[in-house]
Enzyme design. Structure first.
Site, mmCIF file in Angstrom:
data_model
loop_
_atom_site.group_PDB
_atom_site.id
_atom_site.type_symbol
_atom_site.label_atom_id
_atom_site.label_comp_id
_atom_site.label_asym_id
_atom_site.label_seq_id
_atom_site.Cartn_x
_atom_site.Cartn_y
_atom_site.Cartn_z
ATOM 1 C CD GLU A 190 -2.995 -1.272 2.570
ATOM 2 O OE1 GLU A 190 -3.074 -0.243 3.012
ATOM 3 O OE2 GLU A 190 -3.389 -2.070 2.498
ATOM 4 C CB SER A 247 -1.723 -21.477 -2.291
ATOM 5 O OG SER A 247 -0.924 -21.591 -1.297
ATOM 6 C CG ASP A 286 -7.043 -3.681 1.069
ATOM 7 O OD1 ASP A 286 -6.287 -3.648 1.952
ATOM 8 O OD2 ASP A 286 -7.463 -2.422 0.543
#
Length: 764
Positions: free
Chosen positions: A182, A244, A316
């Site tokens: 961010e 993953s 997020d």
């Protein structure tokens, strides 16, 4: 005289770390008293060291599991709790001080202690029982684990809150990059206009493989051309390491009518592996799969009714909050000025160094630094909020169907994950497990000033607002760290850096390629080496090679690329060229971003480069003159030069195969500090690797599938489970690397423990 020399050698051996390792393996058979048990517990281990635990109740199971974890993995558990507590320097010395200073600002130990105090009595009792088992298991070793001899340290007792710190360490592993991402995006926003930002940092594109089949529209080329940033010399782009995978098919696609699930969670790999295999029975109830040493939970597996698995969601779940100073050690909130809370945190090192760090806390989280524009900011993160860490994951073992699992998911205190579930009734489902914040009045894409009216953060969405899918029309669910949904549901989840959807798309297409699946077919999918994202690059490279002079090297390169089979196979010479050509082009075109950290400390291009395949292809396909990197007269000249350089590099390296340059180096945490002759006994063998970060078979130097599970609930006897490393953390144990080669080679191992080789009885 000879016997005296022999006795001296034996005496020296007896106090050496090697002797400690040899004599300090876990107790495998016999009878052990474990005070606090309600009834005797049987632990039957098979020839891989995998235990089947026969207990009377959940408390006894938790205490027994703690005993086994400590006997086999205590040092690993200790590292995990110290990692999130910011207490590594006290064990390994001054080199960990910077880490501890950074992590202490989150005050995870204090938060864990508060969470234990507020926990429901039955949950706290489980952690107390587990902690008692850990401490008894540690005490029953002949001496402390060998790592403490090497570090000249003593292990500390385990406490119930330490299990919550282990979960905090998973937050750091799976979401710890959120603030850096961010911050870097905020820095980019200062340097790019809206059109440039939309082009260079797209949300997604045609590779997206969302469950709802949504696709964002590609951004046009910016009219303003290149961003005005310094561009130092280019170098190949760093490798991406997201991984993953998980998928499931409904019962109509299996012979039994029960749904089937596959899970391979990808993490940084070490010896021992992060997971510990286990099966247990409490009366008629069964559970089998993988536990996380340091916690009593079955993280991934099956209970005979449902099977479940996870992938990191990349939503997020963190914000950077602008903090406005109000004077007198106060900051501004929507309710007026409020005093900072100062928390002294004492950091100690094994060297004897001690220092006190004062953490300045706000109602949103700790002060972390300044934004690129110089304003102070705090990090607001679900990991730090009440309820962000708990042991509700353990309740999955009691669920009879997917509906129960979906209802439980919003209550879990884990790093928020994509959870896939399959049940014996043939149902499949997906949802997010863990906290999802509710943002009101802002998107979370930019730093926010929460002291302003009309904007707020709530710690968790209502359960009814959690996104979920049950039995989609296709009967198939897939997840590979991509964006799962679009529209309003996506706005609730947010964008925390979804990976390119190509890998997920490959899984989706494979699932749809046939209508009948068995466990072996799912397991083979986990080793799929096809890399369709490189087809574009192979075609581009072949086209450039066709225009080169007919020298022997160019002719050989063209032949290899033309004959490439589309896979990242370890024996492929072509893939080395194609892969490296792409990395060189990424590094060249995005050099201004990759090198921005040199003039803007704290900037991290690797945290925001997940979708750069789209603008890079767009530039190479449209070749706009205004967007040509500096130093080149034309796009064709750039491509010709990069092609020639790639062939030269490949030829000078001897035309290597992918497996010769792409190898696993899975090491013990302390082996780097040891002589090579000793370190090699701690590390897994170096092995050539097939696969790539864009293949279903995700591989890296020290990154990859931490487990590969395939299971049909109710048919666990046919299930498959492999993992790197083995059950034990002691190199002299026969189970230190047992099963590792099967994980490497793709040989299926049974999920369930096999015939008992060792029988240990724990009595009250």
């Amino acid at each position: 005289m000879k016997w005296r020399i022999g006795a001296l050698i034996l005496a020296l051996l007896a106090v050496s770390p090697l002797a400690v390792m040899y004599f300090n393996t876990a107790k495998l058979d016999g009878t052990v008293k474990l005070p606090g048990l309600n009834a005797p517990v049987a632990v039957n281990r098979d020839n891989r060291g995998v235990p089947l635990i026969l207990a009377k109740n959940q408390l006894d199971l938790a205490q027994t599991l703690g005993y086994l974890h400590a006997q086999d993995r205590f040092f690993q558990m200790d590292l995990l709790r110290r990692l999130s507590a910011g207490e590594l320097a006290a064990l390994v010395g001054d080199k960990a001080l910077d880490h501890d200073r950074d992590i202490r600002r989150h005050r995870f130990r204090a938060r864990a202690e508060a969470a234990i105090s507020a926990m429901a009595p039955q949950d706290r009792a489980l952690l107390v029982a587990y902690s008692n088992g850990v401490n008894k298991g540690l005490a029953d070793l002949l001496t402390k684990p060998f790592e403490y001899w090497l570090l000249r340290q003593a292990p500390r007792q385990w406490r119930p809150e330490d299990s919550l710190l282990v979960i905090d360490s998973m937050y750091l592993d799976l979401q710890g990059n959120a603030a850096k991402r961010e911050w870097s995006l905020a820095a980019i926003s200062q340097r790019l206009d809206d059109q440039q930002k939309a082009f260079w940092f797209p949300f997604g594109g045609r590779f997206d493989a969302a469950l709802d089949s949504t696709f964002p529209q590609p951004a046009p080329l910016p009219k303003t051309g290149w961003p005005d940033m310094q561009a130092p010399p280019a170098s190949p782009a760093p490798e991406q390491a997201p991984g993953s995978n998980g998928w499931a098919v409904a019962g109509r696609f299996t012979n039994d009518g029960a749904a089937m699930l596959a899970s391979d969670m990808h993490l940084s790999l070490r010896v021992p592996n992060i997971w510990y295999r286990m099966a247990a029975r409490i009366g008629d109830n069964m559970e089998v799969g993988l536990t996380l040493p340091g916690t009593p939970a079955l993280v991934v597996g099956s209970n005979g009714h449902i099977a479940w698995g996870f992938t990191n969601s990349y939503g997020d779940f963190s914000d950077l909050v602008v903090v406005s100073d109000a004077g007198n050690n106060q900051y501004q909130t929507s309710a007026g000025p409020k005093a900072f809370t100062d928390h002294p945190e004492t950091i100690q090192s094994s060297s004897g160094h001690s220092e006190t760090l004062v953490v300045k806390d706000t109602q949103w989280g700790p002060l972390m630094g300044t934004l690129p524009d110089g304003r102070p900011y705090a990090q607001l993160w679900t990991a730090q909020q009440p309820g962000g860490v708990n042991i509700n994951l353990m309740k999955l073992v009691d669920c009879p169907d997917v509906s129960c699992a979906l209802a439980l998911a919003p209550t879990m205190g884990i790093p928020t994950q994509n959870m896939m579930v399959a049940d014996t009734r043939g149902n499949v489902a997906w949802t997010l497990a863990g906290p999802i914040p509710e943002r009101l009045g802002y998107s979370g894409l930019e730093p926010v000033d929460l002291s302003q009216a009309g904007v707020s953060w709530q710690d968790r969405l209502p359960a009814s607002a959690y996104p979920r899918r049950i039995n989609p029309p296709s009967g198939r669910i897939w997840s590979a760290n991509q964006r799962m949904l679009g529209g309003a549901e996506l706005s609730r989840i947010g964008d925390g850096g979804y990976v390119l959807g190509e890998r997920a798309g490959r899984i989706r297409d494979l699932l749809k390629s046939q209508n009948l699946w068995d466990e072996k077919g799912f397991f083979a999918m986990q080793y799929d080496n096809k890399v369709p994202v490189y087809d574009f690059w192979a075609k581009l490279l072949a086209n450039e090679l066709s225009q080169m002079p007919p020298s022997p090297d160019f002719v050989k390169a063209r032949r290899l690329v033309d004959e490439w089979d589309g896979t990242a196979a370890s024996g492929s010479q072509a893939f080395v060229m194609i892969h490296d050509f792409r990395q060189a082009m990424l590094g060249l075109v995005f050099a201004p971003f990759y090198n921005l950290d040199k003039t803007l400390p704290g900037f991290d291009a690797a945290s925001i480069d997940n979708q750069w395949e789209y603008p890079l292809r767009q530039l190479l396909s449209q070749q706009p003159p205004a967007m040509l990197p500096k130093g080149y007269e034309s796009w064709q000249g750039l491509l010709s030069e990069q092609t020639a350089r790639q062939v030269t590099r490949t030829a000078e390296a001897g035309w290597p195969t992918w497996g010769s340059v792409h190898q696993s180096h899975i090491r013990h945490p302390l082996s780097a500090a040891l002589p090579n002759w000793l370190a090699r006994y701690l590390d897994a063998p170096v092995s050539p690797q097939s696969g790539d970060s864009y293949a279903v078979h995700v591989t890296g130097t020290a990154f990859g599938a931490s487990e590969r599970l395939v299971v049909t609930p109710g048919r666990e006897d046919r299930g498959i489970l492999v993992m790197p490393g083995g059950q034990s953390g002691n190199p002299f144990s026969p189970y230190y690397l047992s099963g590792h080669q099967d994980w490497q080679d793709g040989n299926p191992e049974p999920l369930m423990p096999q015939e008992a080789r060792w029988q240990l009885t724990l009595t009250p």
